[in-house]
Design a protein around this motif. Structure first.
Motif, PDB file in Angstrom:
ATOM      1  N   TYR A 261     -30.840 -14.669-155.383  1.00 12.18           N
ATOM      2  CA  TYR A 261     -30.481 -16.081-155.202  1.00 12.18           C
ATOM      3  C   TYR A 261     -31.303 -16.733-154.094  1.00 12.18           C
ATOM      4  N   ALA A 262     -31.664 -15.988-153.061  1.00 14.95           N
ATOM      5  CA  ALA A 262     -32.533 -16.534-152.021  1.00 14.95           C
ATOM      6  C   ALA A 262     -33.891 -16.904-152.617  1.00 14.95           C
ATOM      7  N   ALA A 263     -34.412 -16.050-153.481  1.00 16.20           N
ATOM      8  CA  ALA A 263     -35.692 -16.342-154.128  1.00 16.20           C
ATOM      9  C   ALA A 263     -35.577 -17.559-155.038  1.00 16.20           C
ATOM     10  N   ALA A 264     -34.476 -17.673-155.758  1.00 14.02           N
ATOM     11  CA  ALA A 264     -34.279 -18.839-156.636  1.00 14.02           C
ATOM     12  C   ALA A 264     -34.180 -20.122-155.820  1.00 14.02           C
ATOM     13  N   ILE A 265     -33.472 -20.075-154.710  1.00 17.90           N
ATOM     14  CA  ILE A 265     -33.333 -21.250-153.846  1.00 17.90           C
ATOM     15  C   ILE A 265     -34.697 -21.674-153.303  1.00 17.90           C
ATOM     16  N   ALA A 266     -35.536 -20.712-152.962  1.00 19.41           N
ATOM     17  CA  ALA A 266     -36.855 -21.001-152.402  1.00 19.41           C
ATOM     18  C   ALA A 266     -37.871 -21.441-153.457  1.00 19.41           C
ATOM     19  N   ASP A 267     -37.596 -21.183-154.714  1.00 22.66           N
ATOM     20  CA  ASP A 267     -38.518 -21.501-155.802  1.00 22.66           C
ATOM     21  C   ASP A 267     -38.488 -23.002-156.100  1.00 22.66           C
ATOM     22  N   PRO A 268     -39.608 -23.705-155.948  1.00 27.11           N
ATOM     23  CA  PRO A 268     -39.608 -25.148-156.197  1.00 27.11           C
ATOM     24  C   PRO A 268     -39.359 -25.518-157.654  1.00 27.11           C
ATOM     25  N   ASP A 269     -39.526 -24.572-158.576  1.00 31.18           N
ATOM     26  CA  ASP A 269     -39.273 -24.847-159.991  1.00 31.18           C
ATOM     27  C   ASP A 269     -37.845 -24.514-160.415  1.00 31.18           C
ATOM     28  N   THR A 270     -37.016 -24.128-159.465  1.00 27.05           N
ATOM     29  CA  THR A 270     -35.611 -23.833-159.743  1.00 27.05           C
ATOM     30  C   THR A 270     -34.747 -24.809-158.964  1.00 27.05           C
ATOM     31  N   ALA A 271     -33.739 -25.323-159.638  1.00 27.19           N
ATOM     32  CA  ALA A 271     -32.773 -26.213-158.985  1.00 27.19           C
ATOM     33  C   ALA A 271     -31.386 -25.607-159.143  1.00 27.19           C
ATOM     34  N   ILE A 272     -30.663 -25.524-158.043  1.00 26.44           N
ATOM     35  CA  ILE A 272     -29.294 -25.000-158.073  1.00 26.44           C
ATOM     36  C   ILE A 272     -28.390 -26.058-157.471  1.00 26.44           C
ATOM     37  N   ARG A 273     -27.376 -26.447-158.229  1.00 30.51           N
ATOM     38  CA  ARG A 273     -26.408 -27.432-157.767  1.00 30.51           C
ATOM     39  C   ARG A 273     -25.065 -26.725-157.622  1.00 30.51           C
ATOM     40  N   LEU A 274     -24.417 -26.972-156.486  1.00 29.57           N
ATOM     41  CA  LEU A 274     -23.131 -26.344-156.185  1.00 29.57           C
ATOM     42  C   LEU A 274     -21.986 -27.328-156.359  1.00 29.57           C
ATOM     43  N   ALA A 275     -20.826 -26.780-156.682  1.00 32.47           N
ATOM     44  CA  ALA A 275     -19.582 -27.542-156.638  1.00 32.47           C
ATOM     45  C   ALA A 275     -18.643 -26.784-155.702  1.00 32.47           C
ATOM     46  N   GLU A 276     -18.208 -27.469-154.680  1.00 28.73           N
ATOM     47  CA  GLU A 276     -17.267 -26.878-153.729  1.00 28.73           C
ATOM     48  C   GLU A 276     -15.926 -27.589-153.849  1.00 28.73           C
ATOM     49  N   VAL A 277     -14.873 -26.833-153.685  1.00 26.81           N
ATOM     50  CA  VAL A 277     -13.519 -27.377-153.648  1.00 26.81           C
ATOM     51  C   VAL A 277     -12.936 -26.988-152.296  1.00 26.81           C
ATOM     52  N   ASP A 278     -12.526 -27.982-151.562  1.00 28.83           N
ATOM     53  CA  ASP A 278     -11.995 -27.755-150.214  1.00 28.83           C
ATOM     54  C   ASP A 278     -12.963 -26.938-149.358  1.00 28.83           C
ATOM     55  N   GLY A 279     -14.263 -27.216-149.523  1.00 23.72           N
ATOM     56  CA  GLY A 279     -15.270 -26.551-148.711  1.00 23.72           C
ATOM     57  C   GLY A 279     -15.647 -25.152-149.144  1.00 23.72           C
ATOM     58  N   LYS A 280     -15.108 -24.669-150.275  1.00 23.92           N
ATOM     59  CA  LYS A 280     -15.423 -23.315-150.758  1.00 23.92           C
ATOM     60  C   LYS A 280     -16.158 -23.403-152.084  1.00 23.92           C
ATOM     61  N   LEU A 281     -17.173 -22.557-152.243  1.00 25.13           N
ATOM     62  CA  LEU A 281     -17.944 -22.540-153.478  1.00 25.13           C
ATOM     63  C   LEU A 281     -17.030 -22.216-154.658  1.00 25.13           C
ATOM     64  N   ALA A 282     -17.054 -23.091-155.667  1.00 20.27           N
ATOM     65  CA  ALA A 282     -16.203 -22.908-156.842  1.00 20.27           C
ATOM     66  C   ALA A 282     -16.998 -22.805-158.133  1.00 20.27           C
ATOM     67  N   ALA A 283     -18.244 -23.315-158.128  1.00 18.82           N
ATOM     68  CA  ALA A 283     -19.062 -23.289-159.341  1.00 18.82           C
ATOM     69  C   ALA A 283     -20.501 -23.607-158.972  1.00 18.82           C
ATOM     70  N   TYR A 284     -21.418 -23.244-159.877  1.00 22.02           N
ATOM     71  CA  TYR A 284     -22.812 -23.630-159.684  1.00 22.02           C
ATOM     72  C   TYR A 284     -23.534 -23.677-161.017  1.00 22.02           C
ATOM     73  N   CYS A 285     -24.642 -24.414-161.004  1.00 19.91           N
ATOM     74  CA  CYS A 285     -25.522 -24.540-162.160  1.00 19.91           C
ATOM     75  C   CYS A 285     -26.935 -24.254-161.685  1.00 19.91           C
ATOM     76  N   LEU A 286     -27.660 -23.411-162.415  1.00 23.78           N
ATOM     77  CA  LEU A 286     -29.024 -23.055-162.057  1.00 23.78           C
ATOM     78  C   LEU A 286     -29.955 -23.458-163.195  1.00 23.78           C
ATOM     79  N   LEU A 287     -30.902 -24.335-162.878  1.00 23.21           N
ATOM     80  CA  LEU A 287     -31.897 -24.814-163.845  1.00 23.21           C
ATOM     81  C   LEU A 287     -33.275 -24.285-163.473  1.00 23.21           C
ATOM     82  N   LYS A 288     -34.073 -23.992-164.499  1.00 28.00           N
ATOM     83  CA  LYS A 288     -35.466 -23.586-164.293  1.00 28.00           C
ATOM     84  C   LYS A 288     -36.350 -24.619-164.979  1.00 28.00           C
ATOM     85  N   ARG A 289     -37.171 -25.272-164.173  1.00 25.61           N
ATOM     86  CA  ARG A 289     -38.106 -26.263-164.716  1.00 25.61           C
ATOM     87  C   ARG A 289     -39.398 -25.568-165.141  1.00 25.61           C
TER      88      ARG A 289
END
Length: 135
Positions: free
Chosen positions: A65-93
């Protein structure tokens, strides 16, 4: 004898949701934990234990996940509920499936992962992240 009607569980509406958070380096560990647990919850029964563990060790780690976050062709969007990670979406351009040569879009985007914590399913987080992915 009549069978009782099937009813849908009543879920408490989720409040205090932030679903416009791009992932940053510090999110690698929580992303790996959510991905690991969500995958096990949904798919473990399809795998032999040793195969499941090998997959998790290879693909659901903080380093991945660190590599994906650092990759400019990957986008990861988080959804937090009450400040805690609850979901995410990972796209590869720019992702091209070589074994599926046609059609060849000019700007391909591949929705690689859409994970929601088990306790958060049915609250619309996946739909919200899908809307982001389609923007």
């Amino acid at each position: 004898m009549t069978r009782p009607a099937i009813t849908q569980p009543q879920l408490v509406p989720v409040t205090n949701v932030d679903d416009h958070l791009p992932a940053v380096a510090a999110d690698a560990e929580p992303l790996a934990r959510l991905a690991h647990q969500s995958f096990v919850d949904a798919f473990a029964h399809f795998y032999r234990p040793e195969d499941l563990q090998q997959f998790l060790d290879e693909w659901k780690t903080p380093a991945v996940y660190a590599a994906a976050i650092a990759d400019p062709d990957t986008a990861i969007r988080l959804a937090e509920v009450d400040g805690k990670l609850a979901a995410y979406c990972l796209l590869k351009r720019g992702y091209v499936m070589d074994d599926h040569p046609y059609p060849r879009p000019q700007r391909p985007v591949f929705l690689s992962q859409l994970y929601v914590a088990g306790s958060m399913t049915g609250h619309g987080l996946g739909a919200r992240l899908t809307d982001w992915a389609l923007e």
